[in-house]
Motif scaffolding. Structure first.
Motif, PDB file in Angstrom:
ATOM      1  N   ASP A 205       7.318   1.887  -7.308  1.00 36.09           N
ATOM      2  CA  ASP A 205       8.472   2.782  -7.335  1.00 36.09           C
ATOM      3  C   ASP A 205       8.737   3.219  -5.894  1.00 36.09           C
ATOM      4  N   ASP A 206       9.948   2.962  -5.386  1.00 39.61           N
ATOM      5  CA  ASP A 206      10.212   3.169  -3.954  1.00 39.61           C
ATOM      6  C   ASP A 206      11.564   3.860  -3.750  1.00 39.61           C
ATOM      7  N   PRO A 207      11.738   5.088  -4.262  1.00 38.58           N
ATOM      8  CA  PRO A 207      13.067   5.709  -4.205  1.00 38.58           C
ATOM      9  C   PRO A 207      13.442   6.332  -2.872  1.00 38.58           C
ATOM     10  N   TYR A 208      12.451   6.577  -1.990  1.00 40.52           N
ATOM     11  CA  TYR A 208      12.713   7.363  -0.784  1.00 40.52           C
ATOM     12  C   TYR A 208      12.668   6.548   0.507  1.00 40.52           C
ATOM     13  N   ARG A 209      12.508   5.251   0.412  1.00 38.62           N
ATOM     14  CA  ARG A 209      12.304   4.408   1.597  1.00 38.62           C
ATOM     15  C   ARG A 209      13.365   4.636   2.663  1.00 38.62           C
ATOM     16  N   GLU A 210      14.610   4.758   2.254  1.00 43.09           N
ATOM     17  CA  GLU A 210      15.689   4.887   3.241  1.00 43.09           C
ATOM     18  C   GLU A 210      15.834   6.303   3.783  1.00 43.09           C
ATOM     19  N   VAL A 211      15.079   7.255   3.229  1.00 40.02           N
ATOM     20  CA  VAL A 211      15.121   8.631   3.737  1.00 40.02           C
ATOM     21  C   VAL A 211      13.946   8.818   4.697  1.00 40.02           C
ATOM     22  N   HIS A 212      13.976   8.076   5.794  1.00 38.99           N
ATOM     23  CA  HIS A 212      12.899   8.182   6.786  1.00 38.99           C
ATOM     24  C   HIS A 212      13.416   8.908   8.020  1.00 38.99           C
ATOM     25  N   PHE A 213      12.512   9.595   8.702  1.00 40.12           N
ATOM     26  CA  PHE A 213      12.887  10.459   9.810  1.00 40.12           C
ATOM     27  C   PHE A 213      12.462   9.899  11.168  1.00 40.12           C
ATOM     28  N   GLY A 214      12.010   8.683  11.187  1.00 38.60           N
ATOM     29  CA  GLY A 214      11.584   8.043  12.430  1.00 38.60           C
ATOM     30  C   GLY A 214      11.643   6.541  12.254  1.00 38.60           C
ATOM     31  N   ASP A 215      10.519   5.892  12.507  1.00 39.07           N
ATOM     32  CA  ASP A 215      10.469   4.437  12.343  1.00 39.07           C
ATOM     33  C   ASP A 215      10.594   4.046  10.877  1.00 39.07           C
ATOM     34  N   ARG A 216      11.071   2.838  10.643  1.00 39.33           N
ATOM     35  CA  ARG A 216      11.130   2.323   9.276  1.00 39.33           C
ATOM     36  C   ARG A 216       9.726   2.237   8.692  1.00 39.33           C
ATOM     37  N   SER A 237      19.908   6.599  -6.409  1.00 38.64           N
ATOM     38  CA  SER A 237      20.099   8.012  -6.741  1.00 38.64           C
ATOM     39  C   SER A 237      19.783   8.953  -5.593  1.00 38.64           C
ATOM     40  N   LYS A 238      18.768   8.634  -4.800  1.00 37.88           N
ATOM     41  CA  LYS A 238      18.362   9.554  -3.733  1.00 37.88           C
ATOM     42  C   LYS A 238      19.169   9.364  -2.456  1.00 37.88           C
ATOM     43  N   VAL A 239      19.783   8.199  -2.292  1.00 37.70           N
ATOM     44  CA  VAL A 239      20.473   7.923  -1.029  1.00 37.70           C
ATOM     45  C   VAL A 239      21.983   7.807  -1.181  1.00 37.70           C
ATOM     46  N   LEU A 240      22.469   7.810  -2.400  1.00 37.60           N
ATOM     47  CA  LEU A 240      23.903   7.712  -2.598  1.00 37.60           C
ATOM     48  C   LEU A 240      24.364   8.789  -3.580  1.00 37.60           C
ATOM     49  N   ALA A 241      24.165   8.561  -4.881  1.00 35.26           N
ATOM     50  CA  ALA A 241      24.590   9.551  -5.866  1.00 35.26           C
ATOM     51  C   ALA A 241      23.893   9.279  -7.187  1.00 35.26           C
ATOM     52  N   HIS A 294      23.392   9.976   8.484  1.00 37.79           N
ATOM     53  CA  HIS A 294      23.715  11.386   8.267  1.00 37.79           C
ATOM     54  C   HIS A 294      22.676  12.056   7.367  1.00 37.79           C
ATOM     55  N   LEU A 295      22.280  11.374   6.293  1.00 36.12           N
ATOM     56  CA  LEU A 295      21.268  11.928   5.384  1.00 36.12           C
ATOM     57  C   LEU A 295      19.952  12.175   6.111  1.00 36.12           C
ATOM     58  N   ARG A 296      19.531  11.222   6.915  1.00 38.47           N
ATOM     59  CA  ARG A 296      18.233  11.352   7.594  1.00 38.47           C
ATOM     60  C   ARG A 296      18.198  12.561   8.518  1.00 38.47           C
ATOM     61  N   GLY A 326      11.327  11.232   2.790  1.00 41.08           N
ATOM     62  CA  GLY A 326      11.285  11.688   1.407  1.00 41.08           C
ATOM     63  C   GLY A 326      11.735  13.122   1.255  1.00 41.08           C
ATOM     64  N   PHE A 327      11.312  13.744   0.126  1.00 33.73           N
ATOM     65  CA  PHE A 327      11.816  15.059  -0.249  1.00 33.73           C
ATOM     66  C   PHE A 327      10.737  16.137  -0.379  1.00 33.73           C
ATOM     67  N   PHE A 328       9.432  15.795  -0.219  1.00 31.34           N
ATOM     68  CA  PHE A 328       8.391  16.705  -0.697  1.00 31.34           C
ATOM     69  C   PHE A 328       7.306  17.026   0.321  1.00 31.34           C
ATOM     70  N   VAL A 329       6.753  18.247   0.143  1.00 32.76           N
ATOM     71  CA  VAL A 329       5.527  18.678   0.820  1.00 32.76           C
ATOM     72  C   VAL A 329       4.526  19.044  -0.271  1.00 32.76           C
TER      73      VAL A 329
END
Length: 403
Positions: A205-216, A237-241, A294-296, A326-329
């Motif tokens: 399950d890889d929903p957050y891959r594109e929500v990265h804050f540095g290197d891929r 869902s996490k990167v578009l709608a 923009h999301l990142r 991703g979205f979590f701590v």
């Protein structure tokens, strides 16, 4: 008590009864959904119009069972490009998001009372979904996020000696929910190889891959393994709608063919047909990578605001890792502090966090951890919520939060 500022709330808006989360009753950090302000309504509207103009009545008909070919082509190109993978439309089945994909795989791969190998901490909704399908999660490893090859091997052999069947291993190696951590390439290769040697199918399950804050992030398990033995669950869902309800199963042509023969699709056609055609147009547009950039930036700012405000909790023994996406701590509590106490005190101070127990497959585990999401709220709200949570942790530890 901290009173929520209406200027920092995150109402979805619109008519009641439309959205799952309609408004914010305070500073709720339990929900890991995209920020309402970051949902690209104009972008989606433009590309839905493109889809309707391009395909006419066919865009509103029953869709192809496996999903419309343009969507499968676009999803294959997007996922393979983001993950260093090598697959095509023939390997992709369009789903109505990741949870729908997981439900399909539970039916396809599962049998009653079979085991699903999971990380020690795991996505709570997936755990509930497995149980609903009469599958039994089996947590593996001492670490919350990364099971070793030896731990996987020992768990599988012990289960088989006890006469138990392994349905599959469910793993989230990239910006893991709930810990936010990411596996290294070596860790990924070791797990893929171990599962292949054991004959265990991997569902990644890889929903957050594109929500990265540095290197891929490193290549996905699906890219490192062989499709079929490794199956990818992906979502927009996490990167578009999330309202588009578009995701996919990347599992090879044989799995796609089996899924599309299911009575559900023979009767009603493919899922989210117009949403998938809208996504196909949008994924091919230069507007999509601009939207991701923009999301990142926005989510990185939110992460930084929360962690900056949370810093005083470290003095009360709390520990966490700074997620690179991703979205979590995942907040680990020290000194005998319990999640129950922090949860109650957080509510008193105007915020809400998710108790760690639902993220654990083993009953009674997770009593000294809470999951915190930074995705839904703007920076001022997260600063306020982080201060409230730090105060709750400090008070729960017996220290004076005013010092």
């Amino acid at each position: 008590m901290i009173t929520p500022d209406p200027r920092t709330a995150c109402p979805i808006g619109g008519t009641p009864g439309i959205a799952q989360v309609e408004s914010d009753d305070g500073l709720d950090l339990r929900v890991g959904q995209p920020a309402p302000a970051l949902l690209p309504t104009d972008l989606v509207a433009r590309h839905q119009a493109v889809a309707l103009d391009r395909y006419g009545p066919a865009a509103l008909a029953y869709g192809a069972n496996a999903g419309p070919l343009p969507a499968r082509e676009a999803l294959a190109a997007w996922t393979a490009g983001a993950e260093d993978g090598h697959w095509t439309a023939r390997d992709v089945f369009v789903s109505a998001g990741a949870s729908h994909a997981l439900a399909l795989l539970c039916e396809e791969l599962g049998t009653p009372d079979a085991r699903v190998l999971v990380q020690r901490a795991s996505y709570s909704v997936a755990l509930d979904l497995f149980r609903r399908h009469r599958l039994r999660p089996l947590p593996v490893g001492a670490d919350d996020c990364v099971p070793t090859a030896a731990e996987l091997t020992a768990a599988v052999r012990a289960a088989r000696r006890a006469g138990e069947r392994i349905a599959f291993a469910y793993l989230q190696p990239t910006f893991h929910n709930p810990t936010g951590r990411t596996w290294t390439t070596a860790q990924r290769q070791a797990v893929v190889e171990a599962c292949a040697n054991l004959g265990v199918t991997v569902v990644e399950d890889d929903p957050y891959r594109e929500v990265h804050f540095g290197d891929r992030p490193p290549p996905s398990l699906a890219a490192l393994g062989t499709l079929g033995p490794v199956i990818g669950v992906r979502t927009l869902s996490k990167v578009l709608a999330p309202g588009l309800r578009v995701g996919c199963v990347v599992g090879g042509a044989a799995l796609r063919a089996r899924l599309e023969r299911a009575p559900l699709f023979a009767s009603g056609g493919g899922m989210a047909h117009i949403g998938a055609l809208t996504a196909a147009s949008l994924l091919a547009s230069p507007a999509f990578p601009a939207h991701l950039r923009h999301l990142r930036v926005a989510y990185r700012e939110r992460r930084d605001a929360l962690l900056g405000a949370l810093a005083p909790a470290a003095g009360a023994g709390a520990r966490w890792e700074r997620p690179d996406g991703g979205f979590f701590v995942w907040l680990r509590l020290g000194g005998g502090v319990l999640a129950d106490t922090v949860e109650k005190l957080s509510v008193r101070y105007g915020t809400q966090v998710l108790h760690g127990a639902p993220c654990r497959a083993r009953l009674g585990d997770g009593r000294q951890a809470v999951r915190v999401s930074y995705s839904m709220h703007p920076v001022p709200a997260l600063t306020t919520a982080g201060q409230a949570l730090a105060r709750a942790v400090t008070e729960a530890s017996g220290r004076n939060p005013s010092r």
